[in-house]
Every structure is written in C-alpha cells, then in structure tokens.
Design an enzyme around this catalytic site. Structure first.
Site: not given
Lengths: 315, 547, 249
Positions: B515, B518
């Site tokens: 990850c 965003c």
C-alpha cells in the site's frame, strides 16, 4: 608476487570449497600461491591441503591455541607471517570475516571484504547495499588483504597439486588468552540454514497450499538443501516468515537456487539473484523469473517435482 | 482498546499531517503566537516521504507566509519558462492548444515554479522546527478523542502489533495527544477527517466530494533533452470522452522529469485501470520523446479532491478544523492544490490564534476568514469547470471551460456533483473490456516493478490496515457485478482476486504491504466496503528527494 | 559497567539505492537516512543491559556530517545516556573509523564496545575487528546472544555451521548479528526528551588522526540479474545441465 591463502575447513577434516575458491582467486593475484593451515591435529588435513591444485607451498601451524580458530591468536599468527606476502586472501565466510579484518588492524591495512571479481592486483569488485550494487575499488595499501566469495571464483581441484609442506616455527602464542572456547553448537535441524545453504529450494504462491511444500522437501532431502519461499507464499500462509527469501526476508546466494512456482517479483529477486545457478520451474512461460534464471522448465510442478525427485535419487 | 492505559501529552495545538497545509498552519500560528506549543505528527517515516504532487507551485501563499523564502533557501529553482497543452486525438496524433491568457487564465503558469513538493515540505519543516514547532514523523493519528462532543486530541497508532492484533514483544501502545485545538491536515480522504465528517455532519448540504487519482513517475532523462522550466499538459487519448483526466510532464532540477497522469475517479467502466492508462499514455509521441533513453527513478500515487467549492464541507467543529486537501481545496482548472492548501492552513491558524485568546470552543472565524480571502474567490471562479467535464464530456467540457474561464466564473449558475465516485461504476458485463498491452520494461512497466520504486517500508507481520466492513459483499458485489475493480484501480497491486479459475471459490487477497497510501480503495469501492485505516506509524512509501 | 556504541547514519534499508548516472557513486541526496540496522541492534542490547542494571552508562558515538546528530538522537530516544558526534565531510573507511573509535575508547574507557557487525551500505564487516586488534582486546563477532558479568562476556556467535559459544575477557569489542534482538520503537515522549539532550561535538580535524582512505572507489554499477534463461524440455535435460554444464549437483 607471493600470495598467502588462509584455509578454512570443517569438522571431519574437510577443506571447505570456499577455500578452494580462495586459491583460485589468489592465483589471479600472484604467481606463487601459498596456503596456510591453522589448527590442532592437522595431519590428515595437511595431506589433503598439500594436494590442492595451484598451491606451491603449504604452511602448517599446529597448536592447541588454534584448535577453535579464534581470531585473536590466528590473526597474531598470520601477522607474523605477513611480511613475505604482497596479498593475503581469506574465504568470505564467518571465519575469514572474523580473522582477516583483525589481521588488517594489526597490519594497519584497510581490508577488502567479499570480493567477487579481481580486475588486477589492486582493483577489486565487491557488492555493497546487500548486493544490489557492485562497487569497483582500488587499494592503495602496499599489502592487500581480501576475503573472497565462493560463488564467483571456481574452486580449484582438490588434487593435482604437490605443495612443499612447511611447519611454522616460532608460533607467536600469547600467554594472555583473550577468549576461551566453550562450545560448538552445530545446526540441529536436518536442513541447513537458509542463509548458509549450498542449495535452496523455494516455493511461491503457485504451490497452492502448505501441504504441497512436502514436494519441495523431498527435493531438498536429495540435495541437502534449505527450503525458502516467496513473499506471496508467506502471505498466503503456506509457510512462516522465516522462510521468506527477498528484499524484506533473507538474502541468499547458494550455489544452486531452485525457484518453483515463483513469478519473480523484484522483491524476491533482490534476495536470491546472487545465487550461482538459478533454476526456474513455472507453468507460465512469460513469468519474469525465467529472465533471471540459468535454466528453466515450463510446466506443471505437480508433474515436474516428482520426476526431479526420482532423477536426483537415481544419481 | 479503551482499557489500555495510555500515556498522555498536552499541547496547545495539535496538527495531524505534515504536508503543505499542516506545515503552513504550524508556521503561521507560531508567527502569530510564538508562545503557543504546537505538536505536528506525520504518518510517514519522515516529512515529505508520502508527498505526491506534479508539481507546479503558485507562490501566492508562500509569499505571504515566508516572504524571504529565497534567502532562506527554499528549493524553488526552476521557474516555468515554456508551456504547452496538447489535445491527443489518437495514439499518434495531437493538436497543440494555444494558451490564450484571456481564454485559459488557469493554464497560464507564468511566474510559477516547478518543484519537488516533497523537498519543499522538507524545507517547510526545517523552517517550522526553527520556530520551535515539535514535528514527529513516524506517528499516525489513529483515533479521535472526543469528550463532551468536542475533539480534544487523537490517539497515535500502536506500534508492534502482530498480524492478529496481539501485542508483540516490542509493543509500544499509542499515546493520547491532547490539545485545545486539533488541525486535521491529512490530505485527501484522511481517515480521521472522514470520521470527523460523520461525527459532526460536516458534509450536510454540500455536494459529494469527487476525486481523481494521480499517478506519478520521476524520470532522469538524457541531458541534451532536458529543458528545465518546460511544462506540458495533455488530455484526450488514451481516455475516452466520458472519462476525465490527462497527463503532465515537467522538466526540472538535475535532468529530472516529473511525468504523471490524473484520472477522475468518477469513471464508469470497471475494466479501466488507471495504472495501465498512465503506462500506455507514455507511448504517445508527445510524451515518449521526453522519456526515451531516460531511466525511471521513482513511482508514486495519491488521490486528490476534485470537487471544488461545491464539495467543501463545513470546516470547523468544536475543538478543531479541517485544512488543505483533507477538506478539498484543490483548484481543478489550475490542477494546483498546494497554494490553496497552504492558504487554508494559514487562515485556520489565524482563526485558532484568535480562538486561543477568546477561548471559544470552535474556531468558527476560520470559515469567515476564508470567505473574505483570495482563496475563496479563486475557488468560486473555478467551480463549474470540473462538473462541466462530468456533465458534457471532455470535448464539450473543454469548450465550456473556455467560456466559463473567459468570464472568470461570473455565470449565474453552479453545476453540481450528484453522485459520489463509488456510485458511478457500471456492471462489468455492460462495459467494454479494455485490453492493455504488456509492459516493455523501457517506457512502460508492471505494477510490481513500479511499486518497488516507491521504497515501501511496511513491517510484514502487522495487522492488515485495509478492512472490509462486510467481507461477504466482495463476492456478491465486487466480484460478481464489477469483476474485482479494486484489482485494477489500485495502483500498487494491493488487491488481487485469487482462485478465480473455474470450479474454485474466488477470494480477495489483500497485499497490504504494497500500500502506497493513495486512498483510492476507500473512495472507489462500489459499496464503500473498504476502510483505509492508518497502518503502523512510519509504514508506507519513502519517496525520495525530487519526488 | 560502561558501554560505547558506535552508530552509523546510512541510507535507509527500505530505499532502493540508486546509482548516479555517471556511475561515480550512490545517490544519497534527498534520500531517507536511518541508523544502520546492525547498530540499532547494538543500541537496543546496550539499553536492555542498562535496564537490567548490568550496565550503568551507554554512550553512543557517530562520525560524519552534522546530520548524524539525528542518528544519535534516535539512539538516545531508545535509551542511550549520552552522545558524541565527530564531524567530518571527508569519506571514511573501516580503518579510519577504527582509529577514531580507538581515540574515544582511550578517552572514555568503556568495558565493552558494542557495535553492528557491518553497515548496511558498504557491508564491509571490518571496523569492530580492526578496533579490537588496535586495542589488543578480545573480539566477539556476529553475536546473537550476549551475557555480561564482572570482567567477562559469554557470547554466542553465528558461524557457518551453527553457533559457537565463547567467553571473552573484558574489555572487548562485540559486534552484533541481527538475531541478537528486535529493536524497540522509540516513544514520542522519549524522542522529545532526546531532542533536548546535549551532544558533545568534536571536529575530526582536531584529533590529528590519519584517516585518509586507502580503498578508493572507482565506480559503482547496479548488479544485473539478467541471465541466459535456457528453457529445457525435460527433467532429464535439466539434470544433465546441472551435472555436466553447471556442475552444481
């Protein structure tokens, strides 16, 4: 130009292959390669060492103080012999990396660790940043002290040589024993540790389940190999974190790495790309792992692994 | 959670987030009230490490905040000196759109500077620290502390939890950071900001927020091609007329090029992959020319708020304020949000400086100050541009933009955003599947090799920070109706549909360690079933200098 | 008992190092820097020994540009008592670093120098051993377990075939393997306190030591992972290749 090689051996009077690689490396540095055998009760080993191809003289320092190759007495010993040599080479294993820099401290030399390529007698290539970058360095020291990796220098033949054997006299044994050997705990596991194994067999998410890792274990049994895994396989819960090879896991450089059902994510490659020979087994001919492998087989692992096991057994 | 005794620390003002908004707020507040104790926390491992932006900086806010920025060594070395806008009609063809100042005032970048926003934030942080502001990177704001309907602080995330949530050997419990006022500067779709909007009904009476996803690469290109100060924007190909978006390409620094692509997250086709659209857009000659022969240095992605004025929520509540893109201050026609984020932080700081003296619970003057500022005027002028694209499509939308901008937004109407982005997806079966070419590893790349360049640090055995509120929905909605859109919209390959072969039970695999924060999943999941929560502090990408 | 723990500021190990376009070195401008993870293990161990009251003082030392004070403050936030910064802009190598450390060992008189076995940037794995030689001290390298008692250290070392147990006479230099412990997270109040602690700063130039590098970097390049990738048709063919061509089985 004379070069001295510090030999490393294991229990059972076996000279480690990495010592034979060090002799090859030493041959690139000078015309005359001498080997130094240090320890206690070295009769069998010195017979073997004298036959190593490429060694013209074997020095033997046999004394109880050297029984466990502790760095303090061994570095003192090598320092006492160093005057006659332009370069001293040790294997880049735990022993060599313990002793050689101490020797460098005694001789006031900057050592050069983990050399993977010798360009000339003063220019060397060594990996930095966990192997992701290769650095070319030039030594300004009059005497070069280097440890060399086994994977990039081919091991010299165990026989074919006929070195003159010379017992080292006047051993510089200090009265003050700085470190006392207590115990050697050899790895308990039937399998070698991932980071030191000569062969690693790794599985990826394509193994589909933790049960299927048995297929890898069977191969590993035949090759005395360690078992590894990609992050995807760890994340899928097939095996625990300790098995993970890769940038965030363990970094390995075995002589043979067999990647089974591993796609070849960059994170994984960062952990195994320095292996000497890489074999990929994958059903997807487009898998990036093939681009970084020496040999590949495209196909179903459930067919290939049993065949491979049988072939290894039949050796 | 509540029965853990946590250490407490008290400050006058707490700021959550070390981007341009949070840092500007801290600096302005300290300028106005030097004795105020300010603590700023940032979830990234260091200031700037999670900052993603083009970026062309308009200097208005900085000139007000730190007029002597030049003497203070601000990293603003590349003024814009040449700019072009392209309409790409096909994979090969393009038309240059003349930049007529009166027609497209927003696209005129004269006087602006190309920056690495990460480096700019690092510089702002150094200015803040010199003023005595305590900045703590590596700490996430994980929970709100609300007492008597007033925000009195936050709880930082626990460190050292194991995958199942158990406390590991090095467990360090999160602590209570308390303050008279808390400023939330988490950026677009902040996880605490989202909770605040719910708790205090801040979105009542405003349009849903609409978002874009920006994906950016940093390139080093051959010196002979590098023209520092050159900027270009494109729209059109490879997106269809109903999908909002376009690319930017800026030359700056030491042979660096910032190339990026923004896609409106109100896109309808679940087969669309923003990442792959971005990759293939590099094949157009107007882009390819610049990047060919160069090397890609870094990769990043971040959602941004595109809704504009109509979507800005109520900004203050008892005990705090929302600032920057957490509120949604981006000026869409200018495609700039830094100066607006900074200004909103500064205005909020002024309001809090006043509130600290009057001891009012809610710094409501923030809202009034905003309405009187150039920031409001600017956003008012821009208000119809983004909705016009949604309403009319890219081509007519552009014509409308020309008209609306010419009159500087002085039209008697305001277009509205009717639906949230997650409601816009259509069933996979009703949409045309998009085939994307394989990457060539020279100009175009895989997600995997891209994410590698984001330098992610994410301790593997921490709990998964991306939670499905109702795991069963994935199969019946995400898989069966939309064919796992998250595996395409996530620019980091976090989401993967596995066991999709015939006869097997398809499952969603969440690679949370990929990850890059965003927040697209939190926005675009069809039923808003994915909750993005802060992982362990310091997790996530480590964007290098230049990004 | 007093411990001296040298800490090095290096490119964070999560960052993919980037070779400069002219191959002259690794790009470190603007890159996140952190404490060498091996040194972090050493700091953690030292702080644990202090918490167990076996050690009374933990002094950390770093050498390099002024920014190294961040690394020292991290060590103090973890629990180190005090910090020394030796400032220099010059490149350094293990030998020079060992000489600088020798100077401070003479001054500080620690019982143990506890340090990472290597730095994660140059991976040389030499400074501790060189320092031990220069001091004439015992050395315990690649240590995964450490027990300190009066005048002695019992260590477990990670070696090629397993582990070795040694007893060292103090003073000694001990270098840490990552298996020694799992470093703690510095808490926010401790980070805050560490920011306020003074750092003793000394310019390297004032020490009068010869630390000029002997190993000169010529160039660096990314290590390529691309290989030939011969696709074989059968297991027999693979066996043949491995036995007769690669000679690895």
């Amino acid at each position: 130009m004379a070069v001295l090689v510090l030999l490393s051996y294991e229990k059972g009077d076996k000279i480690r292959p990495i010592s034979r690689s060090a002799i090859t490396a030493a041959g690139l540095l000078g015309t005359e390669v001498h080997a130094l055998l240090v320890g206690e009760g070295l009769d069998i080993l010195s017979q073997k060492a004298a036959q190593l191809h490429g060694v013209s003289k074997l020095l033997v320092a046999d004394h109880a103080a050297y029984a466990h190759m502790q760095a303090e007495p061994v570095a003192d010993l090598v320092a006492s012999l160093a005057g006659a040599y332009d370069s001293i080479v040790a294997p880049a294993n735990a022993e060599g990396k313990d002793i050689l820099p101490r020797l460098a401290g005694l001789l006031d030399v900057q050592p050069i660790s983990d050399v993977v390529e010798i360009i000339d007698s003063e220019t060397f290539v060594r990996p930095i940043y966990a192997g992701s970058i290769l650095s070319t360095v030039k030594s300004k020291d009059a005497k070069k002290l280097l440890s060399v990796r086994g994977t990039t220098f081919e091991a010299t033949a165990e026989t074919g040589g006929n070195a003159a054997v010379e017992k080292v006299e006047n051993l510089p044994i200090s009265d003050k024993q700085l470190s006392v050997f207590k115990e050697l705990k050899l790895s308990q596991s039937d399998r070698p540790e991932l980071e030191g194994a000569r062969v690693v067999v790794s599985g990826g998410r394509g193994m589909q389940s933790s049960e299927n890792f048995v297929l890898l274990e069977k191969i590993a049994d035949q090759l005395d190999a360690a078992i590894g895994a990609s992050r995807a396989a760890v994340d899928a819960g097939f095996v625990s974190n300790d098995y993970q090879v890769g940038q965030t896991g363990k970094i390995v450089a075995p002589e043979l790495y067999i990647a089974v059902a591993i796609s070849g994510a960059i994170q994984h490659l960062a952990g195994m790309k320095d292996s000497k020979i890489i074999v990929a087994i994958n059903k997807d001919p487009e898998a990036p792992i093939f681009k970084v492998s020496d040999y590949g087989i495209v196909g179903d692992l459930f067919e290939i692994l049993p065949q491979l096991e049988a072939a290894l057994k039949a050796r | 959670m509540s029965n853990i005794t946590r250490e407490q620390m008290e400050f006058d003002v707490l700021i959550i987030g070390g981007g341009p908004a949070g840092l500007s707020a801290a600096i302005r507040l300290k300028q106005l009230a030097p004795s105020v104790e300010i603590c700023l926390i940032e979830k990234a491992s260091e200031i700037g490490a999670h900052i993603v932006s083009g970026a062309v900086l308009e200097l208005t806010a900085l000139n007000e905040l730190i007029p002597d920025w030049k003497q203070k060594g601000a990293p603003l070395d590349t003024p814009v000196n040449n700019e072009r806008v392209f309409y790409l009609s096909s994979e090969e063809k393009s038309t240059t759109i003349p930049i007529i100042k009166s027609l497209m005032p927003a696209m005129n970048n004269h006087g602006n500077v190309i920056v690495s926003l990460g480096d700019f934030c690092r510089w702002l942080a150094a200015q803040a620290e010199e003023l005595g502001i305590e900045i703590f990177p590596g700490f996430s704001g994980n929970e709100l502390i609300i007492e008597d309907d007033k925000v009195v602080g936050i709880i930082t995330g626990d460190m050292g939890l194991e995958k199942d949530g158990a406390q590991g050997a090095n467990h360090e419990p999160g602590m209570e950071l308390r303050a008279k006022y808390t400023m939330f500067a988490e950026g677009c779709r902040g996880s605490l900001s989202k909770k605040l909007m719910d708790k205090f009904n801040l979105r009542q009476g405003v349009d849903p927020q609409t978002y874009g996803l920006g994906i950016k690469e940093l390139w080093e290109i051959p010196a002979h091609k590098h023209k520092p100060g050159y900027i270009q924007h494109s729209f059109g190909w490879p997106l269809d007329n109903s999908t909002y978006g376009g690319s930017w390409l800026y030359h700056f620094g030491d042979n660096l090029v910032s190339f990026g692509f923004v896609i409106g997250l109100d896109y309808k086709n679940p087969w669309l992959s923003p990442f792959e659209e971005m990759q293939r857009s590099k094949n157009h000659p107007v882009v390819k020319y610049h990047l060919e022969g160069g090397r890609r240095i870094s990769y990043s992605a971040r959602a941004l708020s595109e809704g504009g004025l109509q979507s800005i929520p109520k900004l203050s509540f008892p005990g705090g304020v929302l600032i920057g893109d957490a509120a949604g201050f981006l000026n869409m026609p200018k495609i700039k949000g830094t100066h607006t984020a900074m200004k909103s932080g500064m205005l909020a700081a002024e309001a809090i400086a006043e509130a600290l003296t009057t001891q009012e619970v809610e710094p409501i003057s923030y809202q009034f100050r905003l309405r009187k500022s150039w920031l409001w005027k600017e956003l008012y002028q821009a208000r119809n541009i983004r909705p016009a694209f949604a309403k009319f499509g890219a081509r007519i939308g552009t014509l409308y933009t020309g008209f609306d901008s010419m009159v500087r937004g002085k039209v008697p109407w305001t277009f509205h955003h009717r639906l949230a982005d997650n409601e816009k997806l259509e069933a996979a079966s009703a949409c045309k599947k998009i085939e994307y070419a394989k990457p060539d590893d020279q100009l175009t790349f895989s997600r995997e090799s891209s994410v590698f360049l984001a330098n992610i640090d994410h301790r593997d055995d921490q709990p998964i920070h991306l939670k499905l509120k109702n795991p069963a929905i994935w199969k019946t909605v995400n898989w069966e109706v939309f064919h796992s859109p998250e595996s395409r919209y996530c620019p980091a390959g976090v989401y993967e549909a596995v066991d999709t072969e015939e006869g097997k039970e398809p499952k969603l695999q969440i690679n949370s360690q990929n990850c890059i924060h965003c927040k697209t999943c939190d926005i675009k999941d069809p039923t808003q079933n994915i909750d993005w929560e802060t992982p362990e502090g310091g997790s996530g990408p480590n964007y290098p200098g230049g990004m | 008992m007093k411990l001296l723990v040298p800490v090095k500021r290096v490119v964070d190990s999560n960052i993919k190092p980037l070779v400069k376009s002219d191959n002259s070195g690794v790009e470190i401008g603007g890159v996140k820097m952190s404490m060498n993870p091996f040194d972090e293990t050493a700091v953690e161990e030292a702080v644990r020994l202090k918490e167990q009251k076996i050690v009374s003082e933990v002094v950390v030392i770093s050498i390099g540009e002024a920014k190294c004070q961040d690394t020292l403050r991290t060590a103090m936030a973890m629990g180190a008592d005090r910090a020394i910064l030796v400032t220099t802009e010059e490149p350094l190598e293990s030998l020079g670093v060992a000489k600088i450390l020798q100077h401070f060992v003479t001054k500080e008189q620690p019982d143990v120098v506890l340090m990472g076995k290597q730095a994660s940037d140059d991976d040389m794995n030499a400074t501790g051993q060189i320092l031990a030689a220069k001091l004439g001290w015992a050395q315990g390298t690649f240590v995964s377990k450490l027990t300190l008692s009066a005048g002695k250290a019992e260590i477990i070392r990670e070696i090629d075939d397993g582990q070795e147990v040694l007893e060292l006479t103090l003073p000694a230099v001990i270098t840490t393997d990552l298996r020694l412990n799992e470093p703690r997270y510095a808490s926010l109040p401790n980070i805050m306190k560490a920011r306020k602690k003074p750092i003793e700063t000394v310019a390297l130039a004032d020490l009068g030591l010869d630390t000029a590098v002997r190993l000169v970097s010529q160039s660096v390049q990314e290590s390529s992972s691309v290989r030939e990738g011969v696709i074989v048709g059968s297991v027999e063919e693979l066996m043949d290749k491995l036995q007769n061509e690669a000679k690895v089985i």
